[in-house]
Write a protein that holds these residues in place. Structure first.
Motif, PDB file in Angstrom:
ATOM      1  N   THR A 109       0.822  -1.228   0.000  1.00 20.59           N
ATOM      2  CA  THR A 109       0.000   0.000   0.000  1.00 20.59           C
ATOM      3  C   THR A 109       0.855   1.277   0.000  1.00 20.59           C
ATOM      4  O   THR A 109       0.354   2.344  -0.299  1.00 20.59           O
ATOM      5  N   ASP A 110       2.144   1.128   0.336  1.00 24.21           N
ATOM      6  CA  ASP A 110       3.033   2.297   0.261  1.00 24.21           C
ATOM      7  C   ASP A 110       3.133   2.826  -1.168  1.00 24.21           C
ATOM      8  O   ASP A 110       3.450   3.992  -1.386  1.00 24.21           O
TER       9      ASP A 110
ATOM     10  N   TYR B 117     -12.132  -7.467  -0.799  1.00 24.25           N
ATOM     11  CA  TYR B 117     -10.922  -7.112  -0.062  1.00 24.25           C
ATOM     12  C   TYR B 117     -10.801  -5.624   0.252  1.00 24.25           C
ATOM     13  O   TYR B 117      -9.808  -5.200   0.834  1.00 24.25           O
ATOM     14  N   LEU B 118     -11.807  -4.824  -0.141  1.00 23.00           N
ATOM     15  CA  LEU B 118     -11.751  -3.384   0.143  1.00 23.00           C
ATOM     16  C   LEU B 118     -11.623  -3.109   1.638  1.00 23.00           C
ATOM     17  O   LEU B 118     -10.904  -2.213   2.058  1.00 23.00           O
ATOM     18  N   GLN B 119     -12.355  -3.896   2.432  1.00 25.09           N
ATOM     19  CA  GLN B 119     -12.321  -3.712   3.884  1.00 25.09           C
ATOM     20  C   GLN B 119     -10.915  -3.933   4.429  1.00 25.09           C
ATOM     21  O   GLN B 119     -10.492  -3.245   5.357  1.00 25.09           O
TER      22      GLN B 119
ATOM     23  N   ILE C  72      -8.106  -3.395   2.826  1.00 26.98           N
ATOM     24  CA  ILE C  72      -7.275  -2.229   2.454  1.00 26.98           C
ATOM     25  C   ILE C  72      -7.565  -1.085   3.429  1.00 26.98           C
ATOM     26  O   ILE C  72      -6.659  -0.416   3.909  1.00 26.98           O
ATOM     27  N   LYS C  73      -8.858  -0.923   3.728  1.00 21.84           N
ATOM     28  CA  LYS C  73      -9.246   0.118   4.690  1.00 21.84           C
ATOM     29  C   LYS C  73      -8.567  -0.099   6.042  1.00 21.84           C
ATOM     30  O   LYS C  73      -8.117   0.845   6.682  1.00 21.84           O
TER      31      LYS C  73
ATOM     32  N   PHE D 163      -5.067   1.306   6.315  1.00 24.68           N
ATOM     33  CA  PHE D 163      -5.011   2.762   6.486  1.00 24.68           C
ATOM     34  C   PHE D 163      -5.548   3.182   7.849  1.00 24.68           C
ATOM     35  O   PHE D 163      -5.060   4.141   8.439  1.00 24.68           O
ATOM     36  N   ARG D 164      -6.542   2.455   8.348  1.00 25.93           N
ATOM     37  CA  ARG D 164      -7.069   2.748   9.688  1.00 25.93           C
ATOM     38  C   ARG D 164      -5.983   2.514  10.744  1.00 25.93           C
ATOM     39  O   ARG D 164      -5.846   3.267  11.678  1.00 25.93           O
TER      40      ARG D 164
ATOM     41  N   LEU E 234      -3.562   5.201  10.906  1.00 20.29           N
ATOM     42  CA  LEU E 234      -4.099   6.392  11.574  1.00 20.29           C
ATOM     43  C   LEU E 234      -3.924   6.314  13.082  1.00 20.29           C
ATOM     44  O   LEU E 234      -3.684   7.314  13.746  1.00 20.29           O
TER      45      LEU E 234
ATOM     46  N   ARG F 201     -21.717   1.636  -0.088  1.00 21.73           N
ATOM     47  CA  ARG F 201     -20.630   1.247   0.818  1.00 21.73           C
ATOM     48  C   ARG F 201     -19.286   1.234   0.078  1.00 21.73           C
ATOM     49  O   ARG F 201     -18.279   1.738   0.584  1.00 21.73           O
TER      50      ARG F 201
ATOM     51  N   ASP G 252     -16.029   3.451   0.851  1.00 23.03           N
ATOM     52  CA  ASP G 252     -14.742   2.804   1.139  1.00 23.03           C
ATOM     53  C   ASP G 252     -13.646   3.374   0.240  1.00 23.03           C
ATOM     54  O   ASP G 252     -12.540   3.666   0.699  1.00 23.03           O
TER      55      ASP G 252
ATOM     56  N   PHE H 186     -12.709   6.835   1.335  1.00 27.49           N
ATOM     57  CA  PHE H 186     -11.895   6.802   2.552  1.00 27.49           C
ATOM     58  C   PHE H 186     -10.441   6.458   2.214  1.00 27.49           C
ATOM     59  O   PHE H 186      -9.509   7.142   2.647  1.00 27.49           O
ATOM     60  N   ILE H 187     -10.270   5.401   1.406  1.00 25.18           N
ATOM     61  CA  ILE H 187      -8.910   4.949   1.063  1.00 25.18           C
ATOM     62  C   ILE H 187      -8.163   6.052   0.299  1.00 25.18           C
ATOM     63  O   ILE H 187      -7.021   6.390   0.629  1.00 25.18           O
TER      64      ILE H 187
ATOM     65  N   GLN I  63      -7.087   8.849   2.542  1.00 21.67           N
ATOM     66  CA  GLN I  63      -5.923   8.489   3.359  1.00 21.67           C
ATOM     67  C   GLN I  63      -4.645   8.530   2.531  1.00 21.67           C
ATOM     68  O   GLN I  63      -3.599   8.973   3.014  1.00 21.67           O
TER      69      GLN I  63
ATOM     70  N   ARG J 225      -1.505  10.972   3.231  1.00 20.83           N
ATOM     71  CA  ARG J 225      -0.156  10.391   3.392  1.00 20.83           C
ATOM     72  C   ARG J 225       0.834  11.062   2.437  1.00 20.83           C
ATOM     73  O   ARG J 225       1.928  11.451   2.827  1.00 20.83           O
TER      74      ARG J 225
ATOM     75  N   ARG K  93      11.238   2.524   1.471  1.00 24.96           N
ATOM     76  CA  ARG K  93      10.257   1.434   1.589  1.00 24.96           C
ATOM     77  C   ARG K  93      10.779   0.136   1.005  1.00 24.96           C
ATOM     78  O   ARG K  93      11.611   0.162   0.114  1.00 24.96           O
TER      79      ARG K  93
END
Lengths: 92, 144
Positions: free
Chosen positions: A49-50, A79-81, A83-84, A87-88, A91, B112, B116, B119-120, B123, B127, B143
């Motif tokens: 994800t970087d 798989y969206l959750q 990925i979230k 990031f969560r 945070l 939803r 999502d 939100f991603i 973020q 970043r 990295r």
């Protein structure tokens, strides 16, 4: 490292310059990379994800992950959750 | 709110199972307990099919819902025939029952997913902004 892909049951790591073959299963890699910035985005792909630039929804249908090298990978909605969660976690 | 609703549904399911489990112990298996147990088995089969479809099928959202509609309707019909819920004359009712659920699920799912993604992407943007604000530490080069 950009991403790990499962092609015909063989795993490959894609880095900035090279591609390496990996002797492991997706499940093993998933376990090893739990709580890191690597996350599964489909049945066959784990991304770093970087290097994620954005998630795009193409015409209200297919989801794509755009990497900072311009590559696009298909994202399963399932798989969206996950990925979230990455990031969560960043945070908190 | 979503989590409360989800927890309420799980709790309701557990309460129903507990009440009917005690009922089976006290009064044996009745038509009601058979119906509830069959509904749980059907829910398990549909959830498994849904999980398999999400895992193995990568299609646009409309197509996925179409595939799910016909697959789940097929499962409900088959299960309905085996359980004696449907007569040959009214089996098509399965299309309406499943359709009604999916018509509700589709906009919720679409909304939803949209949230999502927002939100991603937010973020990621934050970043990137943080990284741009501290150019001395080029995190991306460090990295793995």
């Amino acid at each position: 490292m950009y991403y790990i892909e499962n092609v015909d049951r063989k795993l490959f790591i894609y880095t900035i310059k090279d591609v390496y073959r990996l002797e492991a299963s997706m499940q093993e890699i998933e376990k090893m990379t739990a709580d890191t910035d690597l996350v599964r985005i489909s049945r066959t792909c784990i991304i770093n994800t970087d290097h994620l630039k954005e998630i795009k929804q193409v015409k209200n249908s297919r989801l794509e992950a755009v990497l900072d090298n311009g590559e696009m990978l298909i994202v399963s909605r399932k798989y969206l959750q996950d990925i979230k969660k990455v990031f969560r976690r960043d945070l908190s | 709110m979503k989590k409360i609703l989800k927890d309420a549904c799980i709790l309701a399911a557990l309460m129903i199972l507990s009440v009917f489990a005690i009922s089976i112990i006290w009064s044996g298996i009745t038509d009601e307990t058979v119906l509830v147990l069959r509904l749980f088995v059907l829910a398990l089969i549909i959830s498994s099919a849904n999980h398999i479809m999400d895992e193995y099928i990568s299609l646009p959202i409309i197509m996925i819902y179409t595939v799910k509609y016909f697959t789940i309707t097929g499962i409900v019909m088959l299960f309905g025939f085996i359980s004696g819920w449907f007569y040959p004359s009214n089996f098509w009712m399965a299309f309406i029952y499943v359709g009604a659920v999916l018509v509700l699920a589709y906009p919720i799912d679409s909304f939803r997913i949209k949230k999502d993604i927002e939100f991603i992407n937010k973020q990621i943007a934050e970043r990137d902004a943080r990284e741009a604000a501290s150019p001395d530490i080029n995190e991306k080069d460090a990295r793995p």
